[in-house]
Every structure is written in structure tokens, then in C-alpha cells.
Design a protein around this motif. Structure first.
Motif, PDB file in Angstrom:
ATOM      1  N   ILE A  51       0.849  -1.207   0.000  1.00 61.20           N
ATOM      2  CA  ILE A  51       0.000   0.000   0.000  1.00 61.20           C
ATOM      3  C   ILE A  51       0.877   1.246   0.000  1.00 61.20           C
ATOM      4  O   ILE A  51       0.616   2.202  -0.742  1.00 61.20           O
ATOM      5  CB  ILE A  51      -0.955  -0.009   1.218  1.00 61.20           C
ATOM      6  N   ALA A  52       1.929   1.236   0.824  1.00 60.29           N
ATOM      7  CA  ALA A  52       2.817   2.398   0.933  1.00 60.29           C
ATOM      8  C   ALA A  52       3.533   2.694  -0.378  1.00 60.29           C
ATOM      9  O   ALA A  52       3.799   3.854  -0.687  1.00 60.29           O
ATOM     10  CB  ALA A  52       3.839   2.177   2.049  1.00 60.29           C
TER      11      ALA A  52
ATOM     12  N   VAL B 185      -0.272   5.815   4.473  1.00 57.77           N
ATOM     13  CA  VAL B 185       0.415   5.196   5.610  1.00 57.77           C
ATOM     14  C   VAL B 185       0.998   6.263   6.531  1.00 57.77           C
ATOM     15  O   VAL B 185       0.844   6.205   7.749  1.00 57.77           O
ATOM     16  CB  VAL B 185       1.513   4.226   5.115  1.00 57.77           C
ATOM     17  N   CYS B 186       1.659   7.247   5.966  1.00 60.32           N
ATOM     18  CA  CYS B 186       2.351   8.274   6.770  1.00 60.32           C
ATOM     19  C   CYS B 186       1.406   9.205   7.508  1.00 60.32           C
ATOM     20  O   CYS B 186       1.779   9.750   8.548  1.00 60.32           O
ATOM     21  CB  CYS B 186       3.265   9.110   5.876  1.00 60.32           C
ATOM     22  N   LYS B 187       0.222   9.415   7.006  1.00 62.35           N
ATOM     23  CA  LYS B 187      -0.699  10.385   7.616  1.00 62.35           C
ATOM     24  C   LYS B 187      -1.702   9.746   8.574  1.00 62.35           C
ATOM     25  O   LYS B 187      -2.532  10.436   9.142  1.00 62.35           O
ATOM     26  CB  LYS B 187      -1.467  11.155   6.518  1.00 62.35           C
ATOM     27  N   ASN B 188      -1.612   8.454   8.747  1.00 58.92           N
ATOM     28  CA  ASN B 188      -2.501   7.783   9.682  1.00 58.92           C
ATOM     29  C   ASN B 188      -1.680   7.349  10.893  1.00 58.92           C
ATOM     30  O   ASN B 188      -0.873   6.422  10.799  1.00 58.92           O
ATOM     31  CB  ASN B 188      -3.147   6.562   9.016  1.00 58.92           C
TER      32      ASN B 188
ATOM     33  N   ILE C 106       3.546   0.054  12.139  1.00 57.04           N
ATOM     34  CA  ILE C 106       4.778  -0.210  11.384  1.00 57.04           C
ATOM     35  C   ILE C 106       5.982   0.163  12.249  1.00 57.04           C
ATOM     36  O   ILE C 106       6.942  -0.602  12.356  1.00 57.04           O
ATOM     37  CB  ILE C 106       4.799   0.573  10.057  1.00 57.04           C
ATOM     38  N   TRP C 107       5.921   1.340  12.881  1.00 56.73           N
ATOM     39  CA  TRP C 107       7.024   1.839  13.704  1.00 56.73           C
ATOM     40  C   TRP C 107       7.390   0.844  14.814  1.00 56.73           C
ATOM     41  O   TRP C 107       8.553   0.531  15.016  1.00 56.73           O
ATOM     42  CB  TRP C 107       6.643   3.202  14.296  1.00 56.73           C
ATOM     43  N   ILE C 108       6.413   0.353  15.524  1.00 54.70           N
ATOM     44  CA  ILE C 108       6.694  -0.573  16.625  1.00 54.70           C
ATOM     45  C   ILE C 108       7.369  -1.848  16.116  1.00 54.70           C
ATOM     46  O   ILE C 108       8.290  -2.364  16.737  1.00 54.70           O
ATOM     47  CB  ILE C 108       5.429  -0.909  17.442  1.00 54.70           C
ATOM     48  N   ASN C 109       6.931  -2.343  14.973  1.00 52.13           N
ATOM     49  CA  ASN C 109       7.520  -3.571  14.431  1.00 52.13           C
ATOM     50  C   ASN C 109       8.938  -3.355  13.909  1.00 52.13           C
ATOM     51  O   ASN C 109       9.680  -4.318  13.743  1.00 52.13           O
ATOM     52  CB  ASN C 109       6.610  -4.174  13.362  1.00 52.13           C
ATOM     53  N   CYS C 110       9.320  -2.104  13.678  1.00 51.55           N
ATOM     54  CA  CYS C 110      10.707  -1.804  13.288  1.00 51.55           C
ATOM     55  C   CYS C 110      11.687  -2.092  14.423  1.00 51.55           C
ATOM     56  O   CYS C 110      12.893  -2.159  14.203  1.00 51.55           O
ATOM     57  CB  CYS C 110      10.841  -0.331  12.875  1.00 51.55           C
TER      58      CYS C 110
ATOM     59  N   ILE D 125      10.339 -10.101  11.257  1.00 47.56           N
ATOM     60  CA  ILE D 125       9.327  -9.053  11.467  1.00 47.56           C
ATOM     61  C   ILE D 125       9.983  -7.680  11.344  1.00 47.56           C
ATOM     62  O   ILE D 125       9.468  -6.789  10.653  1.00 47.56           O
ATOM     63  CB  ILE D 125       8.654  -9.199  12.854  1.00 47.56           C
ATOM     64  N   ARG D 126      11.104  -7.502  12.021  1.00 45.91           N
ATOM     65  CA  ARG D 126      11.812  -6.219  12.006  1.00 45.91           C
ATOM     66  C   ARG D 126      12.202  -5.822  10.586  1.00 45.91           C
ATOM     67  O   ARG D 126      12.001  -4.680  10.164  1.00 45.91           O
ATOM     68  CB  ARG D 126      13.050  -6.293  12.906  1.00 45.91           C
ATOM     69  N   SER D 127      12.729  -6.760   9.816  1.00 46.69           N
ATOM     70  CA  SER D 127      13.164  -6.479   8.444  1.00 46.69           C
ATOM     71  C   SER D 127      11.985  -6.056   7.565  1.00 46.69           C
ATOM     72  O   SER D 127      12.073  -5.073   6.815  1.00 46.69           O
ATOM     73  CB  SER D 127      13.845  -7.722   7.868  1.00 46.69           C
ATOM     74  N   ALA D 128      10.865  -6.787   7.661  1.00 47.34           N
ATOM     75  CA  ALA D 128       9.672  -6.439   6.866  1.00 47.34           C
ATOM     76  C   ALA D 128       9.142  -5.063   7.268  1.00 47.34           C
ATOM     77  O   ALA D 128       8.750  -4.261   6.401  1.00 47.34           O
ATOM     78  CB  ALA D 128       8.598  -7.502   7.049  1.00 47.34           C
ATOM     79  N   ALA D 129       9.147  -4.765   8.555  1.00 46.83           N
ATOM     80  CA  ALA D 129       8.649  -3.469   9.032  1.00 46.83           C
ATOM     81  C   ALA D 129       9.557  -2.331   8.579  1.00 46.83           C
ATOM     82  O   ALA D 129       9.075  -1.278   8.143  1.00 46.83           O
ATOM     83  CB  ALA D 129       8.528  -3.478  10.554  1.00 46.83           C
ATOM     84  N   ARG D 130      10.859  -2.528   8.670  1.00 48.79           N
ATOM     85  CA  ARG D 130      11.800  -1.477   8.252  1.00 48.79           C
ATOM     86  C   ARG D 130      11.685  -1.203   6.756  1.00 48.79           C
ATOM     87  O   ARG D 130      11.749  -0.048   6.326  1.00 48.79           O
ATOM     88  CB  ARG D 130      13.225  -1.855   8.648  1.00 48.79           C
ATOM     89  N   LYS D 131      11.508  -2.244   5.956  1.00 42.11           N
ATOM     90  CA  LYS D 131      11.316  -2.047   4.505  1.00 42.11           C
ATOM     91  C   LYS D 131      10.037  -1.243   4.254  1.00 42.11           C
ATOM     92  O   LYS D 131      10.036  -0.327   3.434  1.00 42.11           O
ATOM     93  CB  LYS D 131      11.223  -3.394   3.788  1.00 42.11           C
ATOM     94  N   THR D 132       8.969  -1.597   4.962  1.00 40.16           N
ATOM     95  CA  THR D 132       7.698  -0.883   4.809  1.00 40.16           C
ATOM     96  C   THR D 132       7.842   0.567   5.240  1.00 40.16           C
ATOM     97  O   THR D 132       7.346   1.480   4.572  1.00 40.16           O
ATOM     98  CB  THR D 132       6.595  -1.588   5.624  1.00 40.16           C
ATOM     99  N   TRP D 133       8.539   0.795   6.354  1.00 41.61           N
ATOM    100  CA  TRP D 133       8.741   2.153   6.863  1.00 41.61           C
ATOM    101  C   TRP D 133       9.487   3.000   5.841  1.00 41.61           C
ATOM    102  O   TRP D 133       9.090   4.133   5.554  1.00 41.61           O
ATOM    103  CB  TRP D 133       9.498   2.099   8.188  1.00 41.61           C
ATOM    104  N   MET D 134      10.564   2.449   5.330  1.00 42.65           N
ATOM    105  CA  MET D 134      11.365   3.199   4.355  1.00 42.65           C
ATOM    106  C   MET D 134      10.582   3.439   3.064  1.00 42.65           C
ATOM    107  O   MET D 134      10.664   4.519   2.478  1.00 42.65           O
ATOM    108  CB  MET D 134      12.676   2.463   4.065  1.00 42.65           C
TER     109      MET D 134
END
Length: 188
Positions: free
Chosen positions: A22-23, A30-33, A40-44, A51-60
Motif C-alpha cells: 500500500i505504501a 500510511v504516513c498520515k494515519n 509499522i514503527w513498533i515492528n521496526c 518481522i523487524r526487516s519487513a517493518a523497516r522495509k515498509t517504513w522506508m
């Protein structure tokens, strides 16, 4: 709830992949909600590497960058200044990995937003104080649930104890009517 980004390992990874997709097409969504951003942030900061790797990719991806798998420790763009509100309840989550990730995410966000530290610490302390029990309930006696084995409890009759005052007691005078068998007439 406890599904999706806060569920089990596979749920969390799947949620990060879906949010990453989606991002990539709608990063502002994603950024405005704050809630989605928070999940996403917590899973980073999750200890589990997948989990951390998938979250960091999504965050970036949400912030317009690509994350190389080899660059696991690359600094992350800061979350919104509303980070504390959805993170605080997660500090008391039943899943210890979420509690741990929330604590690190909270501390990291405070470091990225120095102007929010005082307000966030006050909010954290207030949450702690509100959760601290102020009244200790006494242990309640256990009640049997089978009605057939419960006998009714009859309260003992209370008898008034006579207190000696040291004064002589008066004996009631006999009524003249009582002697004549007409005691019931004096009551009226």
C-alpha cells in the motif's frame, strides 16, 4: 486488536508486506494515519529479525526510500509527533515482545523528537500512576457454587449485654389494675 500488525509472527510479517505494498502506491495513506504509522514503527524494533526487516522495509517505502537488506541498522525517518498516544497502551500489552518493541520504539521516537520528551515523559508517568492500585481489596471468601451442598446460614441472635453502671436497679411497680386482672386495659 491482537491480529494483523500486533498478532503472531506470520500475521505481523504479512501485515508489514501488505502495508508495504500500500505504501509503495499510496505513501501518504500510511504516513498520515497515526495508528498505521504506529503499527509499522513498533515492528521496526521487534527482536524477531523477519518481522523487524519487513517493518523497516515498509517504513522506508512509506517515506520514499528503499532499504537494502544489508543495511539493517540504517537510521529510520522519524515518526509523527503523535507517536506517544498509540504507543502508550502497548507498553502494557499481554505479548512481551510487543511490550519490548513498544518501549524501544517510544524511546527512539523521543530521541528523534526532543521537543516532545517532557510531554511524553509526563504522559508516561501519568499512565503509570493511573494504573497503580490505590486500594487493596481484601481477599473475598470463596463461595461454593453448588446449590445442593450449600446450607442456609442463619445469623446468630444478638443478645444485648447488660452493662453494670453501679447504680441500684429499680423494680417496676405493680399496677393496681394488674392485681385485678385488668392489666390489658392500662396499655390503651
Amino acid at each position: 486488536g491482537d491480529n494483523g500488525a500486533l498478532g503472531g509472527k506470520n500475521c505481523r510479517i504479512g501485515s508489514m508486506l501488505a502495508l508495504g505494498s500500500i505504501a509503495s502506491k499510496h505513501p501518504r495513506l500510511v504516513c498520515k494515519n497515526p495508528l498505521i504509522e504506529n503499527r509499522i514503527w513498533i515492528n521496526c524494533f521487534e527482536k524477531n529479525k523477519a518481522i523487524r526487516s519487513a517493518a523497516r522495509k515498509t517504513w522506508m517505502t512509506a517515506f520514499g526510500s528503499e532499504l537494502d537488506d544489508a543495511d539493517e541498522d540504517a537510521p529510520l525517518p522519524a515518526p509523527s509527533k503523535l507517536y506517544a498516544i498509540p504507543l502508550l497502551p502497548l507498553l502494557n500489552h499481554k505479548d512481551q515482545s510487543i511490550v519490548s518493541a513498544a518501549a524501544v520504539a517510544f524511546a527512539t521516537a523521543m530521541g528523534l523528537h526532543p521537543s516532545s520528551v517532557e510531554k511524553s515523559v509526563i504522559r508516561l508517568c501519568s499512565t503509570y500512576i493511573d494504573a497503580f492500585p490505590t486500594v487493596v481489596k481484601e481477599a473475598e471468601p470463596k463461595v461454593q457454587t453448588k446449590k445442593s451442598t450449600i446450607a442456609p446460614v442463619v445469623a446468630p441472635k444478638k443478645t444485648a449485654k447488660k452493662i453494670s453502671t453501679g447504680l441500684p436497679t429499680k423494680k417496676p411497680k405493680k399496677s393496681i389494675l394488674a392485681g385485678a386482672g385488668l392489666a390489658g386495659l392500662s396499655a390503651g
